[in-house]
Every structure is written in C-alpha cells, then in structure tokens.
Design a protein around this motif. Structure first.
Motif, short mmCIF file in Angstrom:
data_model
loop_
_atom_site.label_atom_id
_atom_site.label_comp_id
_atom_site.label_asym_id
_atom_site.label_seq_id
_atom_site.Cartn_x
_atom_site.Cartn_y
_atom_site.Cartn_z
N LEU A 138 -46.24 -26.81 -6.34
CA LEU A 138 -47.32 -25.93 -5.65
C LEU A 138 -48.38 -26.46 -4.88
O LEU A 138 -48.80 -26.13 -3.78
CB LEU A 138 -48.28 -24.99 -6.51
N GLN A 139 -48.79 -27.74 -5.17
CA GLN A 139 -49.75 -28.44 -4.51
C GLN A 139 -48.97 -28.86 -3.10
O GLN A 139 -49.82 -28.90 -2.26
CB GLN A 139 -50.30 -29.69 -5.43
N VAL A 140 -47.80 -29.45 -3.27
CA VAL A 140 -47.48 -29.86 -2.14
C VAL A 140 -47.01 -28.83 -1.07
O VAL A 140 -47.16 -28.88 0.12
CB VAL A 140 -45.86 -30.62 -2.37
N CYS A 141 -46.67 -27.58 -1.47
CA CYS A 141 -46.51 -26.44 -0.71
C CYS A 141 -47.78 -25.96 0.14
O CYS A 141 -47.68 -25.93 1.19
CB CYS A 141 -45.97 -25.26 -1.61
N LEU A 142 -48.76 -26.23 -0.69
CA LEU A 142 -50.13 -25.93 -0.05
C LEU A 142 -50.44 -26.96 1.19
O LEU A 142 -51.03 -26.35 2.10
CB LEU A 142 -51.13 -25.72 -0.97
N TRP A 143 -50.26 -28.30 0.56
CA TRP A 143 -50.49 -29.13 1.65
C TRP A 143 -49.38 -29.10 2.94
O TRP A 143 -49.99 -29.22 4.02
CB TRP A 143 -50.22 -30.43 1.19
N PHE A 144 -48.30 -28.67 2.94
CA PHE A 144 -47.40 -28.46 3.92
C PHE A 144 -47.84 -27.21 4.78
O PHE A 144 -48.00 -27.37 5.99
CB PHE A 144 -45.99 -28.15 3.32
N SER A 145 -48.52 -26.22 4.10
CA SER A 145 -48.99 -24.96 4.69
C SER A 145 -50.20 -25.45 5.67
O SER A 145 -50.30 -25.03 6.75
CB SER A 145 -49.28 -23.82 3.58
N ALA A 146 -51.25 -25.91 4.89
CA ALA A 146 -52.29 -26.42 5.74
C ALA A 146 -52.02 -27.22 6.73
O ALA A 146 -52.47 -27.28 7.92
CB ALA A 146 -53.34 -27.16 4.54
N GLY A 147 -51.04 -28.36 6.49
CA GLY A 147 -50.74 -29.25 7.50
C GLY A 147 -50.04 -28.56 9.09
O GLY A 147 -50.45 -29.03 9.86
N SER A 148 -49.41 -27.50 8.56
CA SER A 148 -48.72 -26.71 9.59
C SER A 148 -49.99 -26.06 10.62
O SER A 148 -49.82 -26.39 11.66
CB SER A 148 -47.99 -25.64 9.10
#
Length: 313
Positions: A138-148
């Motif tokens: 979930l943390q990696v997912c949120l980082w990917f979302s924010a990075g996008s």
C-alpha cells in the motif's frame, strides 16, 4: 519578429467546429451527453473504491486516481468545446489560455505516467504473484500515485513559462476548441522555435517513455499468459488487464499522432477531430470498460445499492 507599435492581444477567440447551427447543436448534444456520462461514471468509480474496503487494493487505488484525473482532464477543455457549439464568439484571456494549456498538458502527462504505473502493477500481479504484496504494498502504491501526479505537473512547467513570455499581437482567433500548443505558437509574433522544440521534446519524452514502459509490461504479461497450461487460466488472466490495454490503445494511439512529431505543418481540422478522442471519448471509455468488464466493481456496486435500499427502508 519586430513587435514595436503592434497591438497587444489580451484575449483569444475560439473557432471550434464551424458549420451550420443544426450541425453545431447536434455536436453540442453529443459532447454534452458524453461529458456528463464521463463525469458520472468516473465519480461512481471513485465512490465505489472509497466505500468498499475490499477494493482498496493497489489496482483499484490506481483506478480511482485515473478516474479522478479524467474528471479534471475533461473539465479543462470540454466546457469551452460546448460553448463553441452554441456561440460563434467564445473568448478566453491570454493568461487563461496559458493556464488552460498548463493544466491540460499536466493532466495529460499525469495520465501517461499513471497508465504506465497501472501496467507495471498488472505485470507484478501476473508475472510475480507470490511477491506481489511485497513489491506493490500500500505504501509503494501511494508513492507511485503521488509520483505520477508530481511528475505530470512538473513536465510541462518550463514550456508553459516560456509561452507566458511570448508576444501576441494578432490575429487572435484560435482554430481549435482549447489552447493547444500548435494554435498558440501560430498566433505568436515572437520567435517560437525554442519553446516549440522544448515543448515537443518534453511531450515526446513523456509519451514515448511511458508508452514503451507500458508495452514492455504487457509484453511480459503476454509471455506469461502463453506459458499457462490451462486455456481457462489464460482467458481469466488476460481478462484482468484487457480493459486497461483497451484504454491504453485508444489514448496512446491518438496522442502519439498528435504530439510525437517535430514542429511542422499542422492540419487544424484533423487536429481538432483527433483531440475529441483523447479529450472527450477516452475519459468515458475508462469507466465503461472498468465497470462493465470487472466483476469486483459490479459486485461492489450492487452491494452499495443494497445498503442504500436498507437505509431507505
């Protein structure tokens, strides 16, 4: 170009789609219907993902981000498109035009990056299922979302700053329904070579890099699917990413045609027609495919309706 003693333009006039009133009214009804359906569909997906805890996984978090993005992506351009269908004189200030340019290309870049991230997510889920929960936490997912989002809004920043320093001294008619790059460059009486080159370079890098990453992910997915022994397993596995692949094909097919090219002659009529696909059609295709083809989303939707009925009883 010497701009001394030339009148400074303070607003532009959108030409939109020319034609008789009947044709423009027909286009208005079509575009308005698609726009409203897109808003409702994408809002529904966000609501379902937020309300159903079983859908709060990386795949659906990315889908919620995509739906939220599509709402603003269409809203950046479609209202002006609708206005040009009803009126022959639709204006926008120069600063408003540059602002629209920035937000449109920011959200376009964000969508490219987000689609690549979603393809990578499907690659991990299908090709590395045992390590998926570790690699896509979930943390990696949120980082990917924010990075996008961050990457998307940084990409067109420098071209936008350069455009804001261009001089516009007439004509003031934009042969489009929003402030796209080519129509803006055509109206400037400054030397636009640097900003055109930079703008098309940024567009090409963002579009092609995300496209290649997306296709690479799907290439590995296809190889993995082919290796599955069961025909039923192959069909089930492919169905989990078929919707995403359809959206990717439509979106990249149109934007590559429109923006991955050097500054050259631009056919404004073809450009406007192509723009309709990635500004109006694709944002509607996303909720349609993900709701009609996805059993989890349909199940969550029926569950939400059942809960609402119980509250009303």
């Amino acid at each position: 170009m010497d701009v001394t003693n030339q009148t400074t333009v303070t607003e532009f006039i959108f030409l939109g789609f020319s034609g008789v009133l009947y044709l423009r009214l027909t286009l208005f009804v079509i575009f308005l219907t698609v726009y409203l359906l897109s808003l409702m569909g994408n809002t529904l997906i966000i609501f379902i993902v937020l309300m159903d805890i079983t859908l709060q996984t990386p795949m659906y978090i990315f889908l919620g981000n995509l739906s939220f993005l599509e709402i603003w992506y269409t809203t950046a351009t479609v209202p002006k498109l609708l206005a040009t269908c009803l009126s022959q004189v639709v204006t926008i200030s120069v600063s408003g035009c540059i602002t629209q340019y920035y937000f449109f290309f920011s959200m376009g870049a964000t969508e490219c990056i987000l689609l690549a991230v979603m393809a990578y997510d499907r690659y991990l889920a299908i090709c590395s299922p045992l390590r998926y929960s570790l690699l896509m936490s979930l943390q990696v997912c949120l980082w990917f979302s924010a990075g996008s989002w961050i990457g998307g809004f940084i990409a067109p920043l420098l071209p936008t700053i350069l455009i804001s320093h261009l001089n516009f001294c007439g004509p003031q008619k934009i042969n489009h329904f929003f402030c796209d790059s080519d129509p803006i460059f055509k109206l400037s009486c400054s030397d636009t070579f640097l900003v055109e080159t930079l703008g098309y370079t940024c567009s090409s890098v963002v579009i092609l890099s995300s496209f290649l990453l997306t296709m690479s992910s799907y290439g590995h997915i296809v190889v993995t699917i082919i290796r599955l022994s069961s025909r039923e397993a192959r069909k089930k596995t492919f169905s989990t990413c078929a919707s995403h692949l359809t959206v990717v094909s439509i979106y990249y097919g149109t934007i590559i045609f429109a923006y991955v090219r050097p500054p050259a002659k631009y056919n404004f009529t073809i450009g406007k027609v192509i723009s309709v696909f990635y500004c109006v059609v694709t944002p509607l295709v996303n909720p349609l495919l993900y709701t009609l083809r996805n059993k989890d989303v349909k199940k969550a939707f029926r569950k939400a309706l059942a809960q609402k009925r119980l509250l009303l009883v």
